[in-house]
Every structure is written in C-alpha cells, then in structure tokens.
Design a protein around this motif. Sequence first.
Motif, PDB file in Angstrom:
ATOM      1  N   LYS A   1       0.824  -1.265   0.103  1.00 47.34           N
ATOM      2  CA  LYS A   1       0.185  -0.230   0.072  1.00 47.34           C
ATOM      3  C   LYS A   1       0.879   1.378  -0.022  1.00 47.34           C
ATOM      4  O   LYS A   1       2.029   1.287   0.411  1.00 47.34           O
ATOM      5  CB  LYS A   1      -0.852  -0.075   1.189  1.00 47.34           C
ATOM      6  N   MET A   2       0.174   2.305  -0.457  1.00 50.11           N
ATOM      7  CA  MET A   2       1.102   3.701  -0.355  1.00 50.11           C
ATOM      8  C   MET A   2       0.011   4.627   0.675  1.00 50.11           C
ATOM      9  O   MET A   2      -1.146   4.440   0.305  1.00 50.11           O
ATOM     10  CB  MET A   2       1.031   4.268  -2.088  1.00 50.11           C
ATOM     11  N   HIS A   3       0.398   5.472   1.511  1.00 54.33           N
ATOM     12  CA  HIS A   3       1.930   5.546   1.544  1.00 54.33           C
ATOM     13  C   HIS A   3       2.840   4.806   2.492  1.00 54.33           C
ATOM     14  O   HIS A   3       2.259   3.961   3.390  1.00 54.33           O
ATOM     15  CB  HIS A   3       2.114   7.227   2.255  1.00 54.33           C
ATOM     16  N   GLN A   4       4.389   4.746   2.420  1.00 53.72           N
ATOM     17  CA  GLN A   4       5.034   3.738   3.063  1.00 53.72           C
ATOM     18  C   GLN A   4       6.001   4.689   4.076  1.00 53.72           C
ATOM     19  O   GLN A   4       6.251   5.804   3.743  1.00 53.72           O
ATOM     20  CB  GLN A   4       5.833   3.000   2.116  1.00 53.72           C
ATOM     21  N   VAL A   5       6.063   3.725   5.157  1.00 55.23           N
ATOM     22  CA  VAL A   5       7.476   4.134   6.168  1.00 55.23           C
ATOM     23  C   VAL A   5       8.121   3.012   6.284  1.00 55.23           C
ATOM     24  O   VAL A   5       7.747   2.143   6.768  1.00 55.23           O
ATOM     25  CB  VAL A   5       6.953   4.896   7.704  1.00 55.23           C
ATOM     26  N   CYS A   6       9.065   2.875   5.121  1.00 55.61           N
ATOM     27  CA  CYS A   6       9.884   1.590   4.991  1.00 55.61           C
ATOM     28  C   CYS A   6      11.078   1.637   5.634  1.00 55.61           C
ATOM     29  O   CYS A   6      11.791   2.768   5.294  1.00 55.61           O
ATOM     30  CB  CYS A   6       9.888   1.611   3.415  1.00 55.61           C
ATOM     31  N   VAL A   7      11.648   0.574   6.139  1.00 59.55           N
ATOM     32  CA  VAL A   7      13.032   0.573   6.853  1.00 59.55           C
ATOM     33  C   VAL A   7      13.794  -0.674   6.177  1.00 59.55           C
ATOM     34  O   VAL A   7      13.252  -1.859   6.234  1.00 59.55           O
ATOM     35  CB  VAL A   7      13.157   0.318   8.103  1.00 59.55           C
ATOM     36  N   ALA A   8      14.824  -0.310   5.671  1.00 63.72           N
ATOM     37  CA  ALA A   8      16.013  -1.407   5.026  1.00 63.72           C
ATOM     38  C   ALA A   8      17.112  -1.595   6.057  1.00 63.72           C
ATOM     39  O   ALA A   8      17.621  -0.640   6.279  1.00 63.72           O
ATOM     40  CB  ALA A   8      16.060  -0.936   3.563  1.00 63.72           C
TER      41      ALA A   8
ATOM     42  N   ASN B   1      10.370  12.676  13.832  1.00 66.89           N
ATOM     43  CA  ASN B   1       9.282  11.850  14.300  1.00 66.89           C
ATOM     44  C   ASN B   1       8.027  12.211  13.991  1.00 66.89           C
ATOM     45  O   ASN B   1       7.133  11.636  13.637  1.00 66.89           O
ATOM     46  CB  ASN B   1       9.648  11.835  15.716  1.00 66.89           C
ATOM     47  N   GLY B   2       8.003  13.729  13.637  1.00 64.94           N
ATOM     48  CA  GLY B   2       6.495  14.281  13.326  1.00 64.94           C
ATOM     49  C   GLY B   2       6.235  14.008  12.073  1.00 64.94           C
ATOM     50  O   GLY B   2       5.220  13.222  11.577  1.00 64.94           O
ATOM     51  N   LEU B   3       7.239  14.116  11.076  1.00 65.59           N
ATOM     52  CA  LEU B   3       7.197  13.649   9.885  1.00 65.59           C
ATOM     53  C   LEU B   3       6.457  12.224   9.306  1.00 65.59           C
ATOM     54  O   LEU B   3       5.887  12.033   8.689  1.00 65.59           O
ATOM     55  CB  LEU B   3       8.288  14.038   8.846  1.00 65.59           C
ATOM     56  N   SER B   4       7.348  11.428  10.017  1.00 65.08           N
ATOM     57  CA  SER B   4       7.252   9.989  10.074  1.00 65.08           C
ATOM     58  C   SER B   4       5.747   9.555  10.659  1.00 65.08           C
ATOM     59  O   SER B   4       5.069   8.582  10.187  1.00 65.08           O
ATOM     60  CB  SER B   4       8.159   9.158  10.805  1.00 65.08           C
ATOM     61  N   THR B   5       5.204  10.373  11.578  1.00 67.69           N
ATOM     62  CA  THR B   5       3.909   9.870  12.238  1.00 67.69           C
ATOM     63  C   THR B   5       2.771  10.592  11.267  1.00 67.69           C
ATOM     64  O   THR B   5       1.816   9.780  11.288  1.00 67.69           O
ATOM     65  CB  THR B   5       3.774  10.808  13.637  1.00 67.69           C
ATOM     66  N   TYR B   6       3.008  11.537  10.798  1.00 68.68           N
ATOM     67  CA  TYR B   6       1.743  12.253  10.023  1.00 68.68           C
ATOM     68  C   TYR B   6       2.161  12.464   8.275  1.00 68.68           C
ATOM     69  O   TYR B   6       1.619  13.149   7.719  1.00 68.68           O
ATOM     70  CB  TYR B   6       1.197  13.477  10.192  1.00 68.68           C
TER      71      TYR B   6
END
Length: 298
Positions: free
Chosen positions: A29-36, A178-183
């Motif tokens: 799905k989009m949007h993603q918070v993806c961690v490699a 953190n804020g950007l990642s949350t919203y």
Amino acid sequence: MKTTKIPNLKIVPPKSESGLYETDRFMPKMHQVCVAVGKRASGKSTAIVNLIEQMKFDYCIAVSPTMNSNKELLDRLKIEHTFEDVDDPSVIDKIKNIVKAEAEDLERYKDELKRYNKLMKDLKDGKYLDDDLLLQFFSDDNHFQRPEHRWNGEKPRIAVIFDDMLGSGIYSRPRKLNGLSTYSRHVGQLKEGGAIGVSLFFMIQSFKCQTGGLNKVIRNQCTSMLLFKTKDKQEMKDVAESVSGEIDEELFNKVYDTAIGDGTDYPFLFIDLHKKKEHPSMFRRKLDEFILTEDLKK
C-alpha cells in the motif's frame, strides 16, 4: 460469555484514507514508512531503488551526504531535490514545504480549470463573457489556453530517501523527523479533503542503535521492512518483537531462514506490516515470492 448489542453505536469507518493511492496488484500500500536494515554492501540501495521504481513514484527527495556521488541512482529514481546537510533539522521543514507547494499547485489547477470550463460553456451558449476570464485564458497566439498542471490534475507520488545518516543531527535530534514519520500521509493537505502525502524510505545498518540511529518512534510507524543477512542474534530478536503480534519468534526465525537461504545473490526478507487483504502473506523472499507461514508451521 454472553454479549448484548447496543443499538446505533456501530463504528462506521471513513470511505477513504488520507493520502491513499492505488498501487499495482502485488505492490504494498501507499504511503509507506519503509525501513531497510542491512550491513554495508548488503544490497539495500539496489532493493530500495527497485521497490520505488515498481511503486511508480513520480519523483524522489534524497536526504543523504553521499547521494550525489551515485549518478545511476539519481537517474533511476528521478531525484529532484537533494539535501546533503544531514545535521540540519530544517531539512524536514523544506521537505514539507515541497509537498505543500504540490498541494497548492494542484488546487490552483483545479480552480483555474473550473473557471476555464465556465468560460468555454458561456462561449458555447452565447452568454455574456466575463472580462477577467477572457484576460486570464486568452493567449498571445489568439487562442484560449487550457490550464496546465505537471501531473495532469493527479496527486503526485513522492518518496523521500534517508541514507548514510548514522550519527546525524536529524537522527540525534529527531523531533521533526518523528513528526514527519507520524503524519507523513497527511502532509500537503487539500481543501477538498485528503492530502498529497509522502512515503519515507530509511536505509540503515542496524535496527537499533544507542545514539544517532533510527529511534523507536519511527520504528513503530514502520509499514514495511527489508531485513538483509545478519549474524546479530539480538537484532533478529528485536525485529521478531516488532512482528510479535503476527507470529512468534520461532516461526519468525524459520521465515527469515527461508528468505535468506544460502545467503547468495543479496537476499532479504520483505515484511509488509500493512499488507493488502488479497496478499497471501506479509512475508516475502525479496519482492517476488510470498512465504506462506502455514507451510512452515507443519
């Protein structure tokens, strides 16, 4: 145990999610918070590039002190903005402003298109023509110019890549990040509802780090993860805990071993923490092979 229904208090979900985009059948799905997560030369960059390409983002924003040294990466990802100073927390504000500008331009286009369509209808119907509309859309070559928009009236798909940032100021003082990642899916809000949103891709060498690494807030916002070959048992345990609501640690280790195999050809385990209903599993070997946990339980 018996229960009793309470009338008129059923939860009604919204018809659509903010910042939600359609993706191809087998894509996340989009949007993603993806961690490699992978050591140096494990294949993180190649895997993330392929994922971003397959998800058909319109362009990327890069936050990295080394991104400009990789021309092939720049070309493949259509990187339009690069921020090299990873100690500057105002970079996050600049990213938000880029997305906000896209939202404003889309609203400008839709407003102008509405005015243009009214002018064309009035012309067709022989009505009195508004002088302001005539001046706005009549071009120098004696034609009426239809409003233009870079994305043809669609919301652009934007990805932000964070790479080579261990010990950076942005990671060490993470309030804005953190804020950007949350919203992230709500960035660039639109007056008509919804938002442009932005997907975030973090490339890191360690899932947890005492200082200057990716913090718990961002890890908890993670929607997908790429886990490369590792001999760090504590790291395996940490990642297993992040999916503990789905499978236990023993089964997770079996899933990981299935994905990594003999360790050749840059293998990784892909974990989709918010998978589509039609996907048979949240786990994959690389991107192109689902791992069916029911088989591993036998």
